[in-house]
Design a protein around this motif. Structure first.
Motif, mmCIF file in Angstrom:
data_model
loop_
_atom_site.group_PDB
_atom_site.id
_atom_site.type_symbol
_atom_site.label_atom_id
_atom_site.label_comp_id
_atom_site.label_asym_id
_atom_site.label_seq_id
_atom_site.Cartn_x
_atom_site.Cartn_y
_atom_site.Cartn_z
ATOM 1 N N GLN A 25 -30.075 4.608 -12.756
ATOM 2 C CA GLN A 25 -29.128 4.123 -13.765
ATOM 3 C C GLN A 25 -29.785 3.037 -14.625
ATOM 4 N N LEU A 26 -30.509 2.139 -13.983
ATOM 5 C CA LEU A 26 -31.218 1.064 -14.697
ATOM 6 C C LEU A 26 -32.279 1.630 -15.642
ATOM 7 N N ILE A 27 -32.997 2.644 -15.170
ATOM 8 C CA ILE A 27 -34.047 3.268 -15.993
ATOM 9 C C ILE A 27 -33.415 3.975 -17.196
ATOM 10 N N ASP A 28 -32.326 4.721 -16.940
ATOM 11 C CA ASP A 28 -31.622 5.399 -18.037
ATOM 12 C C ASP A 28 -31.095 4.376 -19.042
ATOM 13 N N ASP A 29 -30.550 3.287 -18.536
ATOM 14 C CA ASP A 29 -30.032 2.203 -19.371
ATOM 15 C C ASP A 29 -31.143 1.657 -20.276
ATOM 16 N N VAL A 33 -31.311 2.032 -24.519
ATOM 17 C CA VAL A 33 -31.321 0.856 -25.395
ATOM 18 C C VAL A 33 -32.670 0.667 -26.080
ATOM 19 N N THR A 34 -33.748 0.657 -25.305
ATOM 20 C CA THR A 34 -35.044 0.292 -25.894
ATOM 21 C C THR A 34 -35.772 1.458 -26.561
ATOM 22 N N GLN A 35 -35.583 2.673 -26.042
ATOM 23 C CA GLN A 35 -36.313 3.811 -26.596
ATOM 24 C C GLN A 35 -35.498 4.608 -27.616
ATOM 25 N N LEU A 36 -34.195 4.780 -27.352
ATOM 26 C CA LEU A 36 -33.352 5.590 -28.234
ATOM 27 C C LEU A 36 -32.523 4.752 -29.199
ATOM 28 N N GLY A 37 -32.556 3.434 -29.034
ATOM 29 C CA GLY A 37 -31.811 2.556 -29.936
ATOM 30 C C GLY A 37 -30.306 2.704 -29.828
ATOM 31 N N LYS A 38 -29.817 3.042 -28.643
ATOM 32 C CA LYS A 38 -28.370 3.199 -28.442
ATOM 33 C C LYS A 38 -27.835 2.004 -27.667
ATOM 34 N N LEU A 39 -26.547 1.720 -27.838
ATOM 35 C CA LEU A 39 -25.941 0.570 -27.169
ATOM 36 C C LEU A 39 -24.713 0.995 -26.380
ATOM 37 N N VAL A 40 -24.355 0.172 -25.413
ATOM 38 C CA VAL A 40 -23.112 0.352 -24.678
ATOM 39 C C VAL A 40 -21.984 -0.024 -25.626
ATOM 40 N N LYS A 41 -20.986 0.846 -25.752
ATOM 41 C CA LYS A 41 -19.842 0.545 -26.615
ATOM 42 C C LYS A 41 -19.000 -0.546 -25.954
ATOM 43 N N LEU A 42 -18.750 -1.607 -26.717
ATOM 44 C CA LEU A 42 -17.961 -2.734 -26.211
ATOM 45 C C LEU A 42 -16.605 -2.757 -26.892
ATOM 46 N N PRO A 43 -15.568 -3.274 -26.256
ATOM 47 C CA PRO A 43 -15.542 -3.738 -24.872
ATOM 48 C C PRO A 43 -15.544 -2.568 -23.891
ATOM 49 N N ARG A 44 -16.104 -2.828 -22.712
ATOM 50 C CA ARG A 44 -16.212 -1.812 -21.661
ATOM 51 C C ARG A 44 -14.964 -1.802 -20.788
#
Length: 176
Positions: A25-29, A33-44
């Motif tokens: 999960q940490l690796i996918d996260d 974020v760092t490779q695909l430039g995607k973010l967690v949608k907030l608020p969670r």
């Protein structure tokens, strides 16, 4: 000076084993974020506060009562999370989002979720090395934190996102 820091870390290094599923999960996260430039949608939802409350409920049902130590540990986790999120737990690409999401007296633990909480567990051994506690207390803390991670693992599909959102029209990664 460096040797002193190493001594502290070696003597009081709390090991918190992260289950393999959560390591993935940490690796996918990190990749999102760092490779695909995607973010967690907030608020969670659930947010960190919700997850801590669910764990407290789970423990009290399992144990038949709420141990004071569990409550204190969860308060401590929340406090560590809120204080360390902006400094230690965000990737550079997430800093702008943080400044937009956390305004006034909003607590990060009411906005962020499992993805960022899990990152805290990577940093915790380092942070706890500087806490002045008995070895026996540290061992109990380590046991409780390990149990908390097992709880997160068993609720992985509920607590964690499977995909993140693109930032400013960055949606070409969806095709595979």
């Amino acid at each position: 000076m460096k040797q002193e820091k190493d001594t502290i870390s070696d003597d009081k290094h709390v090991k918190i084993p992260i289950p393999p599923q959560l390591k993935k999960q940490l690796i996918d996260d990190w990749n999102f974020v760092t490779q695909l430039g995607k973010l967690v949608k907030l608020p969670r939802s659930p947010c960190v506060d919700d997850i801590l409350t669910k764990y407290l409920d789970y423990r009290s049902k399992k144990d038949g009562h709420i141990a004071d130590s569990i409550g204190e540990i969860l308060k401590g986790l929340r406090s560590y999370f809120d204080k360390s999120l902006p400094m230690l737990l965000l990737y550079n690409k997430e800093r702008q989002q943080y400044h937009e999401a956390i305004k006034d007296d909003i607590s990060p633990s009411t906005v962020y979720g499992a993805e960022h909480l899990l990152r805290l567990f990577v940093k915790l051994p380092e942070l706890l090395a500087y806490v002045n506690v008995e070895e026996e207390t540290l061992a109990k803390l380590q046991q409780k934190l390990t149990d908390f991670l097992k709880f997160m693992k068993s609720n992985q599909s509920t607590f964690f996102l499977s995909t993140y959102e693109g930032v400013e029209g960055n949606c070409k990664e969806e095709e595979d």
